[in-house]
Write a protein that holds these residues in place. Structure first.
Motif, mmCIF file in Angstrom:
data_model
loop_
_atom_site.group_PDB
_atom_site.id
_atom_site.type_symbol
_atom_site.label_atom_id
_atom_site.label_comp_id
_atom_site.label_asym_id
_atom_site.label_seq_id
_atom_site.Cartn_x
_atom_site.Cartn_y
_atom_site.Cartn_z
ATOM 1 N N PRO A 77 -28.085 53.343 -59.127
ATOM 2 C CA PRO A 77 -27.482 54.296 -60.060
ATOM 3 C C PRO A 77 -27.911 55.756 -59.881
ATOM 4 O O PRO A 77 -27.368 56.636 -60.537
ATOM 5 C CB PRO A 77 -27.972 53.785 -61.418
ATOM 6 N N GLY A 78 -28.856 56.024 -59.029
ATOM 7 C CA GLY A 78 -29.412 57.372 -58.935
ATOM 8 C C GLY A 78 -28.639 58.311 -58.021
ATOM 9 O O GLY A 78 -27.762 57.894 -57.257
ATOM 10 N N ARG A 79 -28.990 59.592 -58.109
ATOM 11 C CA ARG A 79 -28.364 60.640 -57.308
ATOM 12 C C ARG A 79 -28.533 60.379 -55.813
ATOM 13 O O ARG A 79 -27.583 60.511 -55.038
ATOM 14 C CB ARG A 79 -28.937 62.011 -57.670
ATOM 15 N N GLU A 80 -29.720 60.007 -55.390
ATOM 16 C CA GLU A 80 -29.953 59.799 -53.963
ATOM 17 C C GLU A 80 -29.095 58.670 -53.412
ATOM 18 O O GLU A 80 -28.563 58.769 -52.303
ATOM 19 C CB GLU A 80 -31.436 59.567 -53.687
ATOM 20 N N GLU A 81 -28.926 57.612 -54.179
ATOM 21 C CA GLU A 81 -28.065 56.510 -53.755
ATOM 22 C C GLU A 81 -26.601 56.954 -53.705
ATOM 23 O O GLU A 81 -25.863 56.591 -52.777
ATOM 24 C CB GLU A 81 -28.220 55.301 -54.695
ATOM 25 N N LEU A 82 -26.190 57.741 -54.689
ATOM 26 C CA LEU A 82 -24.829 58.267 -54.714
ATOM 27 C C LEU A 82 -24.577 59.156 -53.496
ATOM 28 O O LEU A 82 -23.574 58.997 -52.785
ATOM 29 C CB LEU A 82 -24.596 59.066 -56.001
ATOM 30 N N VAL A 83 -25.492 60.068 -53.226
ATOM 31 C CA VAL A 83 -25.344 60.973 -52.088
ATOM 32 C C VAL A 83 -25.329 60.185 -50.780
ATOM 33 O O VAL A 83 -24.491 60.435 -49.904
ATOM 34 C CB VAL A 83 -26.456 62.045 -52.095
ATOM 35 N N ASP A 84 -26.215 59.220 -50.658
ATOM 36 C CA ASP A 84 -26.241 58.400 -49.439
ATOM 37 C C ASP A 84 -24.914 57.689 -49.237
ATOM 38 O O ASP A 84 -24.393 57.629 -48.113
ATOM 39 C CB ASP A 84 -27.389 57.394 -49.514
ATOM 40 N N ARG A 85 -24.338 57.182 -50.308
ATOM 41 C CA ARG A 85 -23.044 56.485 -50.191
ATOM 42 C C ARG A 85 -21.944 57.457 -49.754
ATOM 43 O O ARG A 85 -21.144 57.132 -48.884
ATOM 44 C CB ARG A 85 -22.669 55.825 -51.514
ATOM 45 N N VAL A 86 -21.907 58.642 -50.344
ATOM 46 C CA VAL A 86 -20.890 59.622 -49.966
ATOM 47 C C VAL A 86 -21.034 59.995 -48.492
ATOM 48 O O VAL A 86 -20.041 60.070 -47.760
ATOM 49 C CB VAL A 86 -20.963 60.880 -50.858
ATOM 50 N N CYS A 154 -17.409 67.155 -55.355
ATOM 51 C CA CYS A 154 -18.046 66.343 -54.302
ATOM 52 C C CYS A 154 -17.012 65.914 -53.259
ATOM 53 O O CYS A 154 -17.299 65.919 -52.058
ATOM 54 C CB CYS A 154 -18.731 65.123 -54.903
ATOM 55 N N LEU A 155 -15.794 65.567 -53.723
ATOM 56 C CA LEU A 155 -14.734 65.218 -52.782
ATOM 57 C C LEU A 155 -14.422 66.396 -51.863
ATOM 58 O O LEU A 155 -14.314 66.231 -50.654
ATOM 59 C CB LEU A 155 -13.466 64.800 -53.526
ATOM 60 N N ASN A 186 -26.919 66.856 -52.763
ATOM 61 C CA ASN A 186 -28.119 66.754 -53.604
ATOM 62 C C ASN A 186 -28.332 68.049 -54.391
ATOM 63 O O ASN A 186 -28.640 67.998 -55.589
ATOM 64 C CB ASN A 186 -29.355 66.449 -52.753
ATOM 65 N N GLY A 187 -28.181 69.175 -53.730
ATOM 66 C CA GLY A 187 -28.347 70.462 -54.415
ATOM 67 C C GLY A 187 -27.329 70.658 -55.517
ATOM 68 O O GLY A 187 -27.642 71.161 -56.596
ATOM 69 N N TYR A 188 -26.101 70.247 -55.264
ATOM 70 C CA TYR A 188 -25.045 70.396 -56.261
ATOM 71 C C TYR A 188 -25.261 69.474 -57.467
ATOM 72 O O TYR A 188 -25.017 69.878 -58.606
ATOM 73 C CB TYR A 188 -23.694 70.088 -55.599
ATOM 74 N N LEU A 189 -25.714 68.267 -57.238
ATOM 75 C CA LEU A 189 -25.825 67.273 -58.321
ATOM 76 C C LEU A 189 -27.171 67.272 -59.041
ATOM 77 O O LEU A 189 -27.283 66.723 -60.134
ATOM 78 C CB LEU A 189 -25.571 65.882 -57.747
ATOM 79 N N LYS A 190 -28.168 67.888 -58.455
ATOM 80 C CA LYS A 190 -29.534 67.836 -59.010
ATOM 81 C C LYS A 190 -29.598 68.496 -60.391
ATOM 82 O O LYS A 190 -29.016 69.540 -60.617
ATOM 83 C CB LYS A 190 -30.480 68.573 -58.054
ATOM 84 N N PRO A 191 -30.327 67.857 -61.314
ATOM 85 C CA PRO A 191 -30.471 68.461 -62.656
ATOM 86 C C PRO A 191 -31.242 69.766 -62.625
ATOM 87 O O PRO A 191 -32.034 70.018 -61.751
ATOM 88 C CB PRO A 191 -31.238 67.405 -63.446
#
Length: 191
Positions: A77-86, A154-155, A186-191
């Protein structure tokens, strides 16, 4: 005896034949006549399902992109997993001969989906990203914001690496491109 191919659903045979034609002839020389011949159906059978060749090709792209989404599942569920998938999805699409053929050999068709309107597959990607962003926000690893707006951004970021990677490959090989895409997301999505 019925062949295995003829036992497949008609739509799938048509889409498979369209992909074969794109591989063999390129997008610009793919015709409904040749798709029908390869699929073992009549031209009217194709026209009952899609209004013209552009719609058939768009459907081929939607299926291929949906297949990549299924082949590259979310890892958490985390940002790093999301970014890796993209990043992994973008890499799969950059290597997909059908997707790249449309981008490079059918610029008129590609530009419709790059500059004018969202296609079905792009909407699917945005919805998938938005759902992952909601999970990341609940995980507190993704910043607050409208998930669909963020998914659309992100798209755009990932789509630009897919369509323009060849232009900068002198500076960004595959690994560098993936690293920079990950850094950007990561930079765009990071809190």
């Amino acid at each position: 005896m019925m062949s295995i191919r003829n036992s497949e659903p008609v739509e799938q045979r048509i889409l498979d034949a369209a992909a074969e034609c794109i591989r063999a002839y390129g997008v610009e020389r793919t015709t409904v006549t040749e798709i029908a011949r390869r699929a073992g159906v009549s031209r009217p059978t194709i026209y009952r399902r899609w209004p013209d060749i552009r719609w058939v090709i768009a459907e081929v792209l939607t299926v291929r992109i949906s297949d990549v989404l299924a082949a590259v599942p979310a890892a958490g569920p985390g940002r790093e997993e999301l970014v890796d998938r993209v990043v992994r999805i973008a890499e799969h699409l950059r290597r997909d001969e059908i997707v790249m053929s449309v981008i490079f050999n059918a610029p008129t068709l590609a530009m419709v989906y790059i500059t004018e309107r969202l296609g079905t597959s792009q909407q699917l990607l945005i919805d998938t990203l938005a759902a992952a962003i909601v999970q990341g926000q609940a995980h507190r690893s993704v910043r607050a914001g409208d998930p669909h707006q963020m998914g659309a951004m992100c798209l755009l970021i990932a789509q630009s690496t897919i369509q323009s990677a060849q232009m900068v490959e002198k500076f960004l090989d595959r690994d560098a491109l993936n690293a920079e895409l990950a850094h950007s997301l990561n930079g765009y999505l990071k809190p």
